[in-house]
Design a protein around this motif. Structure first.
Motif, mmCIF file in Angstrom:
data_model
loop_
_atom_site.group_PDB
_atom_site.id
_atom_site.type_symbol
_atom_site.label_atom_id
_atom_site.label_comp_id
_atom_site.label_asym_id
_atom_site.label_seq_id
_atom_site.Cartn_x
_atom_site.Cartn_y
_atom_site.Cartn_z
ATOM 1 N N ILE A 28 0.837 -1.206 0.000
ATOM 2 C CA ILE A 28 0.000 0.000 0.000
ATOM 3 C C ILE A 28 0.873 1.258 0.000
ATOM 4 O O ILE A 28 0.576 2.229 -0.697
ATOM 5 C CB ILE A 28 -1.007 -0.034 1.173
ATOM 6 C CG1 ILE A 28 -2.081 -1.098 0.864
ATOM 7 C CG2 ILE A 28 -1.656 1.329 1.405
ATOM 8 C CD1 ILE A 28 -3.043 -1.402 1.982
ATOM 9 N N CYS A 31 1.958 1.816 -3.446
ATOM 10 C CA CYS A 31 0.843 2.371 -4.235
ATOM 11 C C CYS A 31 0.710 3.864 -3.969
ATOM 12 O O CYS A 31 0.478 4.651 -4.889
ATOM 13 C CB CYS A 31 -0.469 1.673 -3.887
ATOM 14 S SG CYS A 31 -0.608 0.041 -4.606
ATOM 15 N N ASP A 32 0.857 4.247 -2.706
ATOM 16 C CA ASP A 32 0.761 5.676 -2.344
ATOM 17 C C ASP A 32 1.825 6.481 -3.088
ATOM 18 O O ASP A 32 1.560 7.549 -3.629
ATOM 19 C CB ASP A 32 0.930 5.872 -0.835
ATOM 20 C CG ASP A 32 -0.280 5.355 -0.059
ATOM 21 O OD1 ASP A 32 -1.347 5.211 -0.676
ATOM 22 O OD2 ASP A 32 -0.134 5.091 1.151
ATOM 23 N N ASP A 37 -4.722 4.505 -6.562
ATOM 24 C CA ASP A 37 -5.790 4.619 -5.571
ATOM 25 C C ASP A 37 -6.298 3.262 -5.085
ATOM 26 O O ASP A 37 -6.547 3.068 -3.906
ATOM 27 C CB ASP A 37 -6.969 5.394 -6.169
ATOM 28 C CG ASP A 37 -6.548 6.785 -6.592
ATOM 29 O OD1 ASP A 37 -6.321 7.615 -5.702
ATOM 30 O OD2 ASP A 37 -6.409 7.030 -7.807
ATOM 31 N N LYS A 38 -6.502 2.348 -6.042
ATOM 32 C CA LYS A 38 -7.040 1.028 -5.696
ATOM 33 C C LYS A 38 -6.294 -0.030 -6.499
ATOM 34 O O LYS A 38 -5.754 0.271 -7.560
ATOM 35 C CB LYS A 38 -8.524 0.932 -6.085
ATOM 36 C CG LYS A 38 -9.468 1.759 -5.223
ATOM 37 C CD LYS A 38 -10.897 1.628 -5.777
ATOM 38 C CE LYS A 38 -11.850 2.553 -5.065
ATOM 39 N NZ LYS A 38 -12.209 2.102 -3.719
ATOM 40 N N PHE A 65 -8.475 -3.465 4.415
ATOM 41 C CA PHE A 65 -8.229 -2.238 3.624
ATOM 42 C C PHE A 65 -9.287 -2.106 2.527
ATOM 43 O O PHE A 65 -8.962 -2.139 1.340
ATOM 44 C CB PHE A 65 -6.826 -2.284 3.002
ATOM 45 C CG PHE A 65 -5.712 -2.435 4.001
ATOM 46 C CD1 PHE A 65 -5.233 -1.325 4.690
ATOM 47 C CD2 PHE A 65 -5.166 -3.683 4.270
ATOM 48 C CE1 PHE A 65 -4.210 -1.467 5.620
ATOM 49 C CE2 PHE A 65 -4.146 -3.831 5.196
ATOM 50 C CZ PHE A 65 -3.670 -2.719 5.884
ATOM 51 N N SER A 67 -11.004 0.269 1.272
ATOM 52 C CA SER A 67 -11.020 1.372 0.302
ATOM 53 C C SER A 67 -9.912 1.225 -0.745
ATOM 54 O O SER A 67 -9.910 1.908 -1.759
ATOM 55 C CB SER A 67 -10.884 2.715 1.024
ATOM 56 O OG SER A 67 -9.619 2.773 1.641
ATOM 57 N N ARG A 68 -8.976 0.324 -0.503
ATOM 58 C CA ARG A 68 -7.847 0.172 -1.431
ATOM 59 C C ARG A 68 -7.897 -1.122 -2.241
ATOM 60 O O ARG A 68 -7.483 -1.148 -3.396
ATOM 61 C CB ARG A 68 -6.509 0.197 -0.648
ATOM 62 C CG ARG A 68 -6.293 1.402 0.216
ATOM 63 C CD ARG A 68 -6.357 2.714 -0.527
ATOM 64 N NE ARG A 68 -5.291 2.935 -1.492
ATOM 65 C CZ ARG A 68 -4.084 3.436 -1.185
ATOM 66 N NH1 ARG A 68 -3.794 3.732 0.070
ATOM 67 N NH2 ARG A 68 -3.170 3.632 -2.121
ATOM 68 N N ILE A 69 -8.369 -2.207 -1.609
ATOM 69 C CA ILE A 69 -8.226 -3.525 -2.248
ATOM 70 C C ILE A 69 -9.523 -3.957 -2.933
ATOM 71 O O ILE A 69 -10.608 -3.892 -2.346
ATOM 72 C CB ILE A 69 -7.818 -4.588 -1.195
ATOM 73 C CG1 ILE A 69 -6.447 -4.238 -0.618
ATOM 74 C CG2 ILE A 69 -7.809 -5.984 -1.815
ATOM 75 C CD1 ILE A 69 -5.958 -5.182 0.474
#
Ligand SMILES: [Zn+2]
Length: 250
Positions: A28, A31-32, A37-38, A65, A67-69
């Motif tokens: 994550i 990714c940030d 975003d996802k 998670f 909202s991300r996965i």
């Protein structure tokens, strides 16, 4: 919104020592850094070991998670009865959003009638299926096209769009079947650019195949698309809009 169509979840059970894994927290963070975003997440170990256990693992980590996965399950056509049950459990109980199939790792020909019962079951639901491609003899783009032709209601994402050797066939497959989308991980830039020109940006989705590629892999895979110099709307479709539509995220 940027969505990555192709990430693996490494657990101790995967026993893949030859790959440098990363924890989901590290994943994550990467990714940030890349501005993703996802991401779609599926198993690695479950592709050749216990797929039922791996589906539970994916659901559990996605719940941490949400909202991300975007969690995807997997099945194994050699275990037909269990797989049929598992398709239903993945969608109705675990709330997974699609399936990943890996003919090369799991050991089955994607175009054989071994797939029929399972694909019929999957086609009852509006969920996409992402399939590894590019490694003969079982995962060639035209074999995937044969399956997509038999199951026109199912949306198929062709992971790696044929990789380095078979990308021209991948474009042909997408041209033949309007239910195939090409995914960009593992393939050089030229095939992606050619695909945009030949089949259009609405049939291509961005994927990173991380944590393969190690630290910075997300950014490298994203830049492959960004450095093509595409029109903003084309880039936007590839990096998120198309997948968002496929997954009914809006
Ligand atoms: Zn992969």
């Amino acid at each position: 919104m940027i969505i990555d169509a192709h990430c693996h979840y490494f657990t101790k059970n995967a026993k893949l020592d030859f790959v440098q894994g990363s924890s989901i927290e590290d994943h994550i963070k990467d990714c940030d850094l890349a501005g993703i975003d996802k991401f779609v997440l599926f198993t690695i170990g479950g592709l050749f070991r216990d797929f039922i256990e791996s589906n539970d693992e994916i659901a559990a980590v996605a719940n941490k998670f949400p909202s991300r996965i975007i969690p995807f399950g997997t099945i194994n056509p050699w275990y037909e009865e269990e797989s049929l049950e598992e398709i239903n459990r993945c969608i109705k109980v675990l709330k997974l959003k699609g399936f990943k199939l890996h003919p090369w790792m799991t050991g089955f020909p994607i175009n054989s009638d071994l797939m029929d019962t399972m694909m019929r079951e999957i086609s009852r639901f509006d969920v996409p299926v992402i399939i590894h491609s590019g490694t003969p003899p079982w995962s060639e783009p035209l074999q995937i096209a044969e399956l997509a032709y038999r199951f026109p209601k199912v949306k198929f994402i062709m992971a790696h769009m044929g990789i380095t050797d078979l990308w021209k066939e991948a474009i042909d497959a997408a041209r033949m079947c309007s239910n195939i989308w090409l995914e960009t991980s593992g393939v050089p830039s030229l095939p992606i650019k050619t695909a945009v020109e030949e089949i259009g940006s609405d049939r291509i989705v961005f994927g990173s195949d991380s944590p393969y590629g190690g630290k910075g892999g997300h950014i490298f895979q994203l830049n492959k698309v960004r450095f093509l110099g595409l029109k903003e709307e084309d880039e936007g479709r590839i990096l998120g809009k198309n997948l968002s539509k496929i997954l009914n995220l809006d």
